[in-house]
Scaffold this motif. Structure first.
Motif, PDB file in Angstrom:
ATOM      1  N   PHE A 104      -3.744 -16.126  -0.494  1.00 48.61           N
ATOM      2  CA  PHE A 104      -4.379 -15.367  -1.553  1.00 48.61           C
ATOM      3  C   PHE A 104      -3.310 -14.888  -2.536  1.00 48.61           C
ATOM      4  N   PRO A 105      -3.524 -15.077  -3.841  1.00 47.05           N
ATOM      5  CA  PRO A 105      -4.660 -15.746  -4.484  1.00 47.05           C
ATOM      6  C   PRO A 105      -4.807 -17.194  -4.027  1.00 47.05           C
ATOM      7  N   THR A 106      -5.981 -17.754  -4.300  1.00 46.28           N
ATOM      8  CA  THR A 106      -6.272 -19.109  -3.859  1.00 46.28           C
ATOM      9  C   THR A 106      -5.203 -20.058  -4.365  1.00 46.28           C
ATOM     10  N   PRO A 107      -4.548 -20.782  -3.492  1.00 49.92           N
ATOM     11  CA  PRO A 107      -3.461 -21.665  -3.937  1.00 49.92           C
ATOM     12  C   PRO A 107      -3.981 -22.792  -4.830  1.00 49.92           C
ATOM     13  N   VAL A 108      -3.125 -23.216  -5.745  1.00 49.50           N
ATOM     14  CA  VAL A 108      -3.381 -24.392  -6.589  1.00 49.50           C
ATOM     15  C   VAL A 108      -2.710 -25.577  -5.912  1.00 49.50           C
ATOM     16  N   VAL A 109      -3.494 -26.638  -5.714  1.00 49.23           N
ATOM     17  CA  VAL A 109      -3.009 -27.798  -4.975  1.00 49.23           C
ATOM     18  C   VAL A 109      -2.750 -28.945  -5.946  1.00 49.23           C
ATOM     19  N   GLN A 110      -1.594 -29.576  -5.803  1.00 47.93           N
ATOM     20  CA  GLN A 110      -1.255 -30.776  -6.568  1.00 47.93           C
ATOM     21  C   GLN A 110      -0.856 -31.876  -5.594  1.00 47.93           C
ATOM     22  N   TRP A 111      -1.326 -33.076  -5.907  1.00 48.33           N
ATOM     23  CA  TRP A 111      -1.074 -34.236  -5.058  1.00 48.33           C
ATOM     24  C   TRP A 111       0.006 -35.099  -5.689  1.00 48.33           C
ATOM     25  N   TYR A 112       0.885 -35.682  -4.848  1.00 52.02           N
ATOM     26  CA  TYR A 112       1.999 -36.506  -5.312  1.00 52.02           C
ATOM     27  C   TYR A 112       1.997 -37.818  -4.553  1.00 52.02           C
ATOM     28  N   LYS A 113       2.356 -38.848  -5.270  1.00 50.24           N
ATOM     29  CA  LYS A 113       2.573 -40.162  -4.671  1.00 50.24           C
ATOM     30  C   LYS A 113       4.020 -40.540  -4.949  1.00 50.24           C
ATOM     31  N   ASN A 114       4.797 -40.636  -3.869  1.00 46.92           N
ATOM     32  CA  ASN A 114       6.237 -40.900  -4.031  1.00 46.92           C
ATOM     33  C   ASN A 114       6.849 -39.940  -5.053  1.00 46.92           C
ATOM     34  N   ALA A 157       0.810 -26.821  -2.201  1.00 40.22           N
ATOM     35  CA  ALA A 157      -0.046 -25.676  -2.511  1.00 40.22           C
ATOM     36  C   ALA A 157       0.829 -24.538  -2.994  1.00 40.22           C
ATOM     37  N   THR A 158       0.454 -23.937  -4.139  1.00 40.03           N
ATOM     38  CA  THR A 158       1.306 -22.933  -4.772  1.00 40.03           C
ATOM     39  C   THR A 158       0.455 -21.765  -5.240  1.00 40.03           C
ATOM     40  N   ASN A 159       0.949 -20.549  -4.985  1.00 36.68           N
ATOM     41  CA  ASN A 159       0.426 -19.371  -5.668  1.00 36.68           C
ATOM     42  C   ASN A 159       1.608 -18.478  -6.034  1.00 36.68           C
ATOM     43  N   VAL A 160       1.332 -17.260  -6.476  1.00 29.51           N
ATOM     44  CA  VAL A 160       2.401 -16.410  -6.989  1.00 29.51           C
ATOM     45  C   VAL A 160       3.334 -15.942  -5.891  1.00 29.51           C
ATOM     46  N   HIS A 161       2.928 -16.053  -4.621  1.00 32.89           N
ATOM     47  CA  HIS A 161       3.751 -15.556  -3.528  1.00 32.89           C
ATOM     48  C   HIS A 161       4.602 -16.631  -2.871  1.00 32.89           C
ATOM     49  N   GLY A 162       4.363 -17.899  -3.218  1.00 29.89           N
ATOM     50  CA  GLY A 162       5.177 -18.916  -2.586  1.00 29.89           C
ATOM     51  C   GLY A 162       4.576 -20.295  -2.714  1.00 29.89           C
ATOM     52  N   GLN A 163       5.103 -21.181  -1.846  1.00 31.95           N
ATOM     53  CA  GLN A 163       4.734 -22.589  -1.931  1.00 31.95           C
ATOM     54  C   GLN A 163       4.759 -23.178  -0.521  1.00 31.95           C
ATOM     55  N   ALA A 164       3.827 -24.110  -0.276  1.00 33.00           N
ATOM     56  CA  ALA A 164       3.793 -24.827   1.010  1.00 33.00           C
ATOM     57  C   ALA A 164       3.424 -26.267   0.727  1.00 33.00           C
ATOM     58  N   SER A 165       3.910 -27.184   1.566  1.00 32.16           N
ATOM     59  CA  SER A 165       3.655 -28.603   1.319  1.00 32.16           C
ATOM     60  C   SER A 165       3.465 -29.323   2.648  1.00 32.16           C
ATOM     61  N   THR A 166       2.819 -30.461   2.564  1.00 35.75           N
ATOM     62  CA  THR A 166       2.635 -31.360   3.702  1.00 35.75           C
ATOM     63  C   THR A 166       2.605 -32.768   3.164  1.00 35.75           C
ATOM     64  N   ASN A 167       2.980 -33.749   3.997  1.00 35.72           N
ATOM     65  CA  ASN A 167       2.996 -35.124   3.513  1.00 35.72           C
ATOM     66  C   ASN A 167       2.594 -36.065   4.645  1.00 35.72           C
ATOM     67  N   CYS A 168       2.267 -37.266   4.243  1.00 34.64           N
ATOM     68  CA  CYS A 168       1.898 -38.311   5.194  1.00 34.64           C
ATOM     69  C   CYS A 168       2.186 -39.650   4.583  1.00 34.64           C
ATOM     70  N   ALA A 169       2.088 -40.690   5.396  1.00 33.20           N
ATOM     71  CA  ALA A 169       2.337 -42.053   4.932  1.00 33.20           C
ATOM     72  C   ALA A 169       1.042 -42.840   4.979  1.00 33.20           C
ATOM     73  N   VAL A 170       0.821 -43.630   3.942  1.00 36.38           N
ATOM     74  CA  VAL A 170      -0.322 -44.540   3.893  1.00 36.38           C
ATOM     75  C   VAL A 170       0.236 -45.939   3.805  1.00 36.38           C
TER      76      VAL A 170
END
Length: 1445
Positions: free
Chosen positions: A168-178, A219-232
């Motif tokens: 909270f606040p609701t994180p903003v999610v952005q997707w990345y490819k390579n 995922a990002t909000n004003v308090h920080g950032q978190a990420s996860t990744n996988c392989a396709v």
């Protein structure tokens, strides 16, 4: 429900009459009532079944009943007509009452609505506060609950990647490819993103082999950032491998779905910038853009604004949008088009916009000095015959002030402009009267000053001459089935006979030259058209004067002119129709014509601040009285030029403006003036001078991050400094790092790094890292660079060198540039021996090596490039092992010299110091002038000194010597790569050293070296003149190494204002021989000059001094002011003259020749000062020494002239010239000997230089041609003329600079036809005049004779004929050869022998003397080679008579 209908004359402009008032109103109520009754009757019959009968009788009955009903209805309508007026009035009153009730209800509802809004706003504010408190308690950084899972799928299958996150606040999610951001809008058929309740899904539709990648979610909000990744992993099946059948697929694949776009991304590719144009030109503002997604049915809307006012297509502007481009075109620019233009791309997702200012200059005036055109012409308060026209005044920066304006009108559809006012109006507002009702007009304005009239303004929008009150007197009632009823108050008011007087008469506008009266029409007005009459009266006069007696006014307002300034007036108005004139209205309050507004006061303090490299922000305080202001004009001037230029050409309303189009680095001052309807204010005070430079900002981002070395635990990085420092020096850099596939960045350094190279420690071996760098200045930290490539942390062990870094491009010219770089950090296994430079065009694939052999220097000048092409460069280091890694590729550079490119120049300052200087107007306060030698930055400040002030920088040489030869360069940071170089060669170095020596050892420039002059009394003056001398200058005279002082012998003086130093010596004697020197010192400057007077030079000065002293003494008594001299008069007399002075009556004057005095006929008059002696005919007897003497009791003076030698020759030459001017034409005289050519002169002397020529051949005097003359004649005697003597004869006298010729042609003269001269007997030749012979010899005298007829030949001895015998014999052979033979001569044969040759035309006698000497005697001496001279024999009398005839 009722509403106000818009009349048709407001929809389009046409000419029409007054009949429109009665259209659609006549019997409209009656027709409506009849139709309503008929429809009700027909409905009744249909409902009762009568309307559907098929029986003829029934149908006839039905029609009869309907007809009767219609007749009854019409009867009732006719009966009601008498009461219609009362009903109309009642209905009108009822409607007014209902309208008042509706207004009251609307006000009550509005008040309630405002109360509800206030309560709602209070509740929302309280809820927002509580929500903020709750959010603060539950706020936390994003936390991933369910991470992404890797997938392996077959080609053309779909895959969904899911993860769950909370925060909270609701994180903003952005997707990345390579590591590249995924945007569904870029490929809507491939990707779809969903987010519900913290679960985020990325759908990949129909995956293909290229979709194999590492996918990350951040995922990002004003308090920080978190990420996860996988392989396709997407597998491509082969023949033995088959994907799952569609029926056995483990999940359902939707075949299609609708894509809903809530956002259209608009990215501007090319924006329009600040534009400068001129009135009358055409212009297009363009903006290209990338629209994502680009759908035909769903496109953004392009809107153009000028000063926040929406622009629509018109005669002057056209808009276009399509094919990724939006444009606004101007067909004919005017100053009205100037302003801030904004393009707004409007879509559901938001607005994208770009803005820039358009400046429109005045077109060239038709008359020099005339003002610019007015602008913004508008029409107000239009009525049937009247309209007010307003406009804005032009800016008069360099022109004379505007003294008034002319207003022109033109009917729409015509081109005939008519001037409305006879005299210029001073206010920017004018009431135009005399319009024709129902017609449309356009207006324009022209400004006037003392020089002339301006160009006309842009025409106004068309306006119709109609009464807007007519619109208020019309009501429209909408009834069922879309029908409506139009009601006019004219119909409701009934018939009005004589109208009532107007009401509310007042002055709506007051000016110094006119008053505009307004009033309300009478109520009721009636159906008949109304006109008005206006009357005026001067207060206190008691009389009324009708203003519009000739033309009736149809509008309820009128402009009254011809009012006395400063006198109060009262007015009244009368209304009239065809029935009569009403009573006068109430009298107005006293009205005095005067201007209600005044010229605005000057704006207050003007402050200019930096903005960009070509613009400045100008702000000012508003005037004390800013009411009714149109806006402001801003002018600018270069400091020191005193030449003002306008910045804006249309008034701006704000007290802040950005002045564009300025020159970078130049200093400007600004001033502002306000504008209103009265004109322009005085100019404000000038602002402080401001230098045009960019304002302070954060620095731009660094670039070109390069890995320079790696040892397995650390990496050495290099990068390029930002292109722009933001106007403040860069303090240092911050580096961030992260491992590959990690989302979080980590700081490398907490303190600033001052260099562009840094070693990052504590790295994991064999791991991949990427880095980014940000620069910082006083303003803050700028944008970080783009992430670098993935660098692997593995120790370098290759033998070749690493990459060079920090490539810099400078000195870009039309066909060349200079490339700089730094040496690699990693050298390899052996030292670096050189570098190879490669380049290529930006759009090419092939690299070209600029140098065949590696260069050992770290700079290289690349030449033979193509002007206007773009290139990129790279550098490779070389050592013994080979060629190393290539450097980072440089930024693309356009090979083209910048406009106004400046170069380094050399010079010497006032102290004699040698320097190199460079000027860069684009330099900012943060710019640094980096000087280098051989492109290496100079750090030896014992030899060099650098001084930088503003945009100038100098490099001083402290102790210049030959080691300073070489190439010097300078580059200016925080600019567009401005740089230059200078080659200091031997020639330039020697020139500068010589100039430095002259300045350090200055000499006083001299106009004249030391010189002397001898004065009248024999005094000798020595003097010298310098260019200038200061009052503190000193000097001294030195003679033979001894300084002399000012005294009686040496009088020394100095005139410092003229720079003259002099010494006067009254007595110059033999003791004064030697060297004279003057030494001068003026501050540090020195000089001296010497004059050597030794030997002949001294003797000459001494002799001249003594001569002048004697001359001075001589002139104390009677003396000759001009000594004897000669001149030749026009009468060819020689005149000896002299001039005398200082004589008196007792003075005696005498002439002498060769020491003997002689008297003259008339004594000279000494008081006249001139004496003359005339020699009439100069000859050798006049040679001698002539003297003239003057004497009295004061002394004696003598003047002499030796008239001989050269002087005599000069006089003869002058006489020749004077005589030649008087020479007569040649004349012919026939003599016995032949022809004589004569020329008569005023004077002739055989010593004169004359010549005779025959056929351009000079004639020498002889027997055939004899030359002679007398005192006044010169002649040429032609003896025995023959045919060969024919031709031109020329007599020429040489008189010094000029010669005088006289010519005669003897070709056709009759003298050559005399036969006695040509055919007479002649002895042609062969006989000598003397013959000497020894006795005993034989003498033979032979000659040739001629004559026609053959002559008679007779021989004589001592004038006696002798007989022929054996001793004497003669013969005549062929009539030509005559001979006399004497055999055995003796002494008796001595004597004179003669031969006579004669015929009837005459003849001649030739004598020969024969001398016989004896054997043994000495032979007598004779002159050899002399022929006997013939004597003529006249012709016979018969021939003479024939010739006479």
């Amino acid at each position: 429900m009722s509403s106000v209908a818009v009349p048709f004359y407001q929809r389009r402009h046409k000419h029409f009459d007054q009949s429109y008032r009665n259209i659609q109103t006549r019997y409209v109520l009656e027709e409506y009532a009849a139709r309503k009754a008929a429809s009700r009757q027909a409905a009744y019959y249909e409902s009762s079944g009568l309307g559907k009968t098929t029986c003829r009788l029934c149908a006839r009955r039905a029609r009869t009943l309907a007809h009767e009903a219609m007749q009854e209805s019409r009867k009732r309508t006719h009966e009601q007509k008498s009461h219609v007026s009362d009903e109309k009035r009642i209905r009108f009153a009822t409607e007014l009452s209902a309208l008042e009730k509706e207004i009251h209800t609307a006000r009550h509802r509005a008040r309630e609505h405002l109360d509800r809004l206030a309560v709602q706003r209070m509740v929302e504010e309280n809820m927002a506060l509580e929500r903020h408190i709750i959010e603060e308690t539950i706020s936390r950084a994003p936390e991933i609950l369910v991470r992404l899972r890797s997938h392996t799928v077959w080609e053309k299958m779909s895959v969904s990647l899911c993860f769950t996150v909370q925060g909270f606040p609701t994180p903003v999610v952005q997707w990345y490819k390579n590591e590249e951001l995924i945007s569904p809008a870029s490929d809507p058929t491939k990707y779809r993103i969903e987010s519900k309740y913290g679960v985020h899904v990325l759908h990949i539709n129909r995956a293909d082999f290229d979709d194999s990648a590492t996918y990350s979610a951040v995922a990002t909000n004003v308090h920080g950032q978190a990420s996860t990744n996988c392989a396709v992993i997407v597998r491509r099946f082969r023949e033995e491998e088959e994907p799952h059948p569609a029926a056995l697929m483990p999940f359902h694949l939707p075949m299609s779905y609708d894509v809903c776009f809530t956002h259209i991304d608009v990215q501007f590719l090319e924006k329009f910038g600040v534009t400068f144009a001129t009135e009358g030109e055409t212009l297009t503002l363009k903006c290209s853009m990338l629209i994502t997604p680009e759908l035909k049915r769903l496109r953004p809307r392009a809107e153009w604004y000028r000063d926040d006012v929406l622009i629509k297509d018109s005669k002057w502007t056209k808009t276009y949008f399509g094919e990724g481009q939006a444009a606004l075109s101007f067909t004919h620019l005017n100053k009205d088009d100037e302003g801030l233009y904004t393009l707004r791309m409007v879509s559901k997702g938001g607005i994208s916009e770009c803005s820039a200012y358009l400046f429109v200059r005045d077109a060239d005036a038709l008359i020099a000095g005339a003002p610019g055109a007015p602008m913004d012409v508008k029409c107000h308060d239009a009525n049937r015959d009247y309209v007010i026209v307003t406009w804005k005044p032009p800016n008069t920066t360099s022109e004379g002030p505007v003294i008034g304006y002319f207003v022109d009108k033109c009917e729409v559809g015509l081109e005939n402009w008519v001037q409305c006012n006879d005299a210029p109006v001073k206010v920017c507002k004018y009431p135009v009267t005399g319009l024709y009702e129902g017609r449309s007009y356009i207006f324009r304005v022209r400004a006037v000053n003392t020089a002339g009239i301006s160009r006309p303004s842009r025409p106004s929008e068309p306006v119709a001459a109609l009464d807007p009150v007519d619109l208020e007197r019309t009501q429209t009632i909408h009834v069922d089935e879309g029908r409506k009823i139009v009601i006019r108050k004219d119909d409701l008011e009934g018939d009005v006979q004589i109208p009532s007087p107007p009401t509310n008469v007042h002055a709506s506008e007051i000016s110094k030259t006119y008053v505009v009266l307004s009033w309300d029409p009478p109520v009721p007005r009636g159906r008949e058209p109304l006109t008005y009459f206006i009357e005026k009266s001067m207060v206190g006069s008691g009389s009324w004067q009708r203003v519009n007696a000739q033309v009736a006014v149809k509008s309820p307002r009128y402009a009254v002119f011809d009012l006395a300034e400063g006198k109060p007036y009262v007015f009244r108005v009368l209304s009239a129709n065809k029935h009569g004139i009403s009573d006068p209205s109430e009298i107005t309050e006293p009205i005095q014509p005067q201007d209600t507004i005044v010229v605005p006061s000057a704006p207050g303090q003007v402050v200019a601040t930096r903005n960009t490299k070509t613009s400045v922000v100008v702000q000012w305080d508003k005037p004390k009285h800013e009411e009714d202001l149109y806006g402001y004009y801003i002018d600018y001037s270069v400091v020191g030029s005193n030449r003002w230029e306008p910045s804006n050409h249309k008034p701006i309303k704000y007290n802040r403006f950005v002045v564009h189009g300025l020159e970078t680095g130049e200093q400007y001052v600004f001033r502002v003036k306000a504008a209103n309807a009265m004109g322009l204010s005085e100019n404000s005070q000038e602002s402080e001078a401001v230098t045009v430079q960019a304002a302070l900002t954060c620095p731009s981002y660094p670039h070109g991050i390069t890995l320079l070395n790696c040892d397995g635990q650390s990496m050495t990085l290099g990068w390029k400094a930002p292109t722009y420092s933001g106007g403040s020096p860069i303090l240092g850099y911050y580096i961030d790092k992260r491992e590959a596939n990690h989302q979080n960045w980590h700081e490398v350094n907490s303190s600033l790094i001052t260099r562009t190279i840094y070693t990052v420690e504590d790295l994991t071996e064999d791991a991949f890292y990427e880095f980014k760098v940000a620069a910082a200045n006083l303003i803050g930290i700028g944008q970080p660079s783009d992430p670098s490539e993935h660098f692997k942390c593995k120790a370098w062990s290759m033998p070749e060198p690493g990459p060079a870094y920090d490539l810099m491009i400078c000195e870009v010219r039309n066909t060349s540039l200079v490339l700089l770089w730094k040496a690699p950090v990693y050298e390899g296994k052996s030292p670096i021996t050189g570098y190879l430079v490669d380049y290529k065009e930006a759009d090419s694939e092939d690299w070209i090596t600029a140098n065949e052999k590696p260069t050992s220097k770290r700079y290289f000048k690349v030449t033979d490039l193509h002007e206007g092409h773009t290139y990129v460069f790279k550098v490779r280091a070389v050592n013994d092992a080979g060629v190393g890694k290539s450097s980072e590729i440089s930024e693309p550079v356009l090979v083209e010299a910048r406009p106004g490119t400046k170069e380094i120049y050399s010079g010497v300052d006032d102290e004699g110091n040698i320097y190199l200087a460079f000027e860069c107007k684009e330099a900012t306060d943060a710019s640094h002038f980096a000087w280098g030698k051989s492109y290496e930055e100079i750090d030896d400040f014992q030899k060099f000194k650098i001084e930088t002030e503003g945009n100038h920088s100098k490099l001083y040489f402290k102790n210049p010597d030959k080691s300073d030869l070489g190439t010097y360069s300078v580059s200016v940071s925080d600019t567009d790569g401005i740089s230059s170089s200078f080659v200091m060669d031997d020639e330039e170095f020697e020139r500068l050293m010589a100039l430095s020596y002259e300045i350090k050892n200055p000499t006083i420039p001299l106009k004249s070296e030391l010189a002397y002059e001898v004065l009248d009394k024999g005094e000798v003056r020595f003097w010298i003149q310098a260019e200038s001398l200061s009052p503190d200058s000193t000097f001294r005279f030195v003679i033979n190494d001894k300084e002399v002082e000012n005294g009686d012998r040496h009088k020394i003086n100095c005139d410092r204002s003229n720079g003259i130093i002099e010494m006067l010596m009254e007595k110059f004697t033999i003791d004064n021989e030697g060297t004279y020197t003057v030494q001068i010192q003026d501050g540090k400057a020195k000089n001296q000059s010497s004059l050597v007077l030794i030997g002949d030079a001294f003797k000459g000065v001494l002799a001249e001094s003594e001569l002048q002293r004697k001359e001075f003494l001589r002139k104390q008594g009677p003396h000759f002011s001009e000594f004897l001299y000669w001149k030749v008069t026009e009468e060819c007399e020689v005149l000896l003259s002299c001039k005398v002075a200082n004589t008196k009556k007792e003075t005696d004057f005498k002439w002498y020749k060769d020491g003997s005095g002689f008297d003259v006929e008339e004594l000279p008059d000494l008081q006249k000062g001139e004496c003359h002696l005339s020699i009439p005919k100069l000859s050798r007897k006049d040679e001698g020494v002539y003297k003239a003497t003057l004497s009295d009791d004061r002394g004696q003076d003598i003047s002499s002239l030796e008239l001989s030698g050269t002087v005599y020759d000069d006089i003869i030459l002058a006489l020749s010239g004077m005589s030649g001017k008087s020479a007569s034409p040649l004349k012919i005289l026939c003599t016995e000997e032949g022809i004589r050519l004569q020329c008569f002169l005023k004077y002739y002397n055989e010593e004169m230089k004359v010549s005779w020529c025959h056929r351009e051949s000079k004639i020498s005097s002889g027997e055939k041609m004899k030359i002679g003359g007398g005192e006044d004649v010169a002649w040429l005697q032609i003896c025995e003329p023959s045919e060969k003597d024919k031709g031109n004869y020329t007599f020429e006298i040489f008189g010094g600079k000029e010669s005088y010729k006289r010519t005669i042609d003897l070709s056709g003269q009759g003298i050559f036809t005399r036969t006695d001269l040509y055919y007479r007997g002649k002895v042609i030749g062969g006989l000598p005049d003397v013959v000497t012979i020894m006795d005993g010899k034989t003498l033979n005298l032979t000659c040739t004779v001629f004559g026609n007829p053959d002559p008679e030949v007779v021989w004589f001895k001592n004038d006696k004929a002798f007989e022929i015998d054996e001793h004497y014999s003669y013969a005549l052979e062929h009539g030509k050869h005559a001979s006399l033979t004497i055999k055995g001569v003796t002494s008796e044969d001595s004597g004179k022998y003669s031969i006579h040759v004669k015929n009837k035309y005459g003849g001649e006698t030739v004598d020969v003397t024969v001398s016989v000497y004896r054997h043994g005697e000495k032979m007598p001496e004779i002159k050899p080679g002399q022929l006997a001279k013939p004597k003529p024999i006249p012709p016979s009398e018969e021939v003479l008579k024939t010739e006479a005839k």
